[in-house]
Design a protein around this motif. Structure first.
Motif, PDB file in Angstrom:
ATOM      1  N   PRO A 119       0.795  -1.236   0.000  1.00 51.76           N
ATOM      2  CA  PRO A 119       0.000   0.000   0.000  1.00 51.76           C
ATOM      3  C   PRO A 119       0.820   1.274   0.000  1.00 51.76           C
ATOM      4  O   PRO A 119       0.353   2.321  -0.467  1.00 51.76           O
ATOM      5  CB  PRO A 119      -0.831  -0.116   1.284  1.00 51.76           C
ATOM      6  CG  PRO A 119      -0.070  -1.052   2.164  1.00 51.76           C
ATOM      7  CD  PRO A 119       0.593  -2.021   1.231  1.00 51.76           C
TER       8      PRO A 119
ATOM      9  N   LYS B 259      -4.663   2.322  -3.136  1.00 49.92           N
ATOM     10  CA  LYS B 259      -5.957   2.806  -2.640  1.00 49.92           C
ATOM     11  C   LYS B 259      -6.656   3.714  -3.653  1.00 49.92           C
ATOM     12  O   LYS B 259      -7.864   3.971  -3.537  1.00 49.92           O
ATOM     13  CB  LYS B 259      -5.780   3.544  -1.318  1.00 49.92           C
ATOM     14  CG  LYS B 259      -4.987   4.836  -1.401  1.00 49.92           C
ATOM     15  CD  LYS B 259      -4.844   5.490  -0.035  1.00 49.92           C
ATOM     16  CE  LYS B 259      -4.053   6.805  -0.124  1.00 49.92           C
ATOM     17  NZ  LYS B 259      -3.909   7.430   1.220  1.00 49.92           N
TER      18      LYS B 259
ATOM     19  N   GLN C 184      -6.510  -2.946  -9.476  1.00 55.62           N
ATOM     20  CA  GLN C 184      -5.595  -3.558  -8.518  1.00 55.62           C
ATOM     21  C   GLN C 184      -5.233  -4.974  -8.944  1.00 55.62           C
ATOM     22  O   GLN C 184      -4.070  -5.392  -8.846  1.00 55.62           O
ATOM     23  CB  GLN C 184      -6.226  -3.575  -7.126  1.00 55.62           C
ATOM     24  CG  GLN C 184      -6.344  -2.208  -6.482  1.00 55.62           C
ATOM     25  CD  GLN C 184      -6.984  -2.266  -5.116  1.00 55.62           C
ATOM     26  OE1 GLN C 184      -7.136  -3.331  -4.520  1.00 55.62           O
ATOM     27  NE2 GLN C 184      -7.385  -1.116  -4.597  1.00 55.62           N
TER      28      GLN C 184
END
Length: 243
Positions: free
Chosen positions: A90, A136, A143
């Motif tokens: 992330p 995010k 993704q």
């Protein structure tokens, strides 16, 4: 040429046997879809290829190297691995996520890594402008595409996929299925793909592996399995879930 071989493989945890006397040879360039009952050992079989699980008995050979004795770090760097949902770092941009393994392999050759990132961004159907975004900031489908690009960025000979499209909506799933088929035909990579979706398994696989209770029930071309299911379990699995 056999790229993966399971030789009389068994896997047990305390008193529970997950895989029992499993034998299979997978030829280079096949797209193997793996289906079966819940808890039948599909993911265990997959993880034995990159040495995340080592068999209790028997041997798994990858390009003639035994996973029990080979250098597992080196082995894993040459095998792509994509799983369900986002497992991206992330705190890293898309570019850095995809470059992670190539950086380990290329070391000081930054140009080669940049070329790999640009190549796979394009192949998985993403815009170059996405490279500076963080996970995010991406949709679920984006993704998943980045995860596939990361798994393929080091140009491995083998790609392992464990329910990779299970967390996306139906329309995105169909699109991702088409993308992985296109990538497979373009690269000739050997793919092992675990799924609970029989229709997905039939659509994608050059061969389909059907498992139940840790045992191989049938291994053949999808069209052959559809026409000639080996036993009642295979027949029930096919016709209870096929559209």
């Amino acid at each position: 040429m056999n790229i993966i071989e399971y030789k009389n493989v068994s896997m047990s945890y305390t008193e529970r046997t997950v895989i029992e006397h499993f034998n299979l040879c997978i030829e280079k360039g096949e797209f193997i879809t793996i289906v079966g009952s819940s808890g039948c050992g599909k993911t265990t079989i997959l993880k034995m290829v990159n040495g995340l699980i080592l068999p209790t008995s028997g041997d798994v050979l990858v390009k003639c190297e035994n996973t029990k004795t080979t250098n597992l770090t080196k082995l894993r760097r040459n095998i792509g691995y994509a799983i369900q949902g986002s497992v991206l770092f992330p705190h890293m941009t898309v570019e850095k996520n995809i470059a992670y393994v190539p950086n380990l392999l290329n070391k000081t050759d930054k140009k080669r890594t940049i070329q790999a990132v640009d190549k796979w961004i394009k192949i998985v159907g993403l815009e170059e402008s996405i490279k500076k975004r963080y996970p995010k900031q991406l949709s679920g489908g984006q993704q998943q595409r980045v995860g596939i690009a990361r798994a393929l960025a080091a140009s491995p000979d083998i790609l392992l996929m464990d329910e990779p499209f299970g967390a996306v909506d139906g329309i995105t799933r169909i699109s991702l299925q088409d993308e992985i088929l296109r990538i497979y035909h373009e690269t000739g990579i050997t793919i092992l793909f675990v799924t609970h979706d029989i229709n997905e398994a039939i659509k994608l696989g050059t061969k389909m592996l059907v498992m139940d209770n840790g045992k191989l029930q049938q291994y053949d071309k999808p069209e052959t399995i559809k026409k000639y299911p080996a036993n009642d379990f295979v027949k029930k699995l096919l016709f209870s879930t096929m559209r």
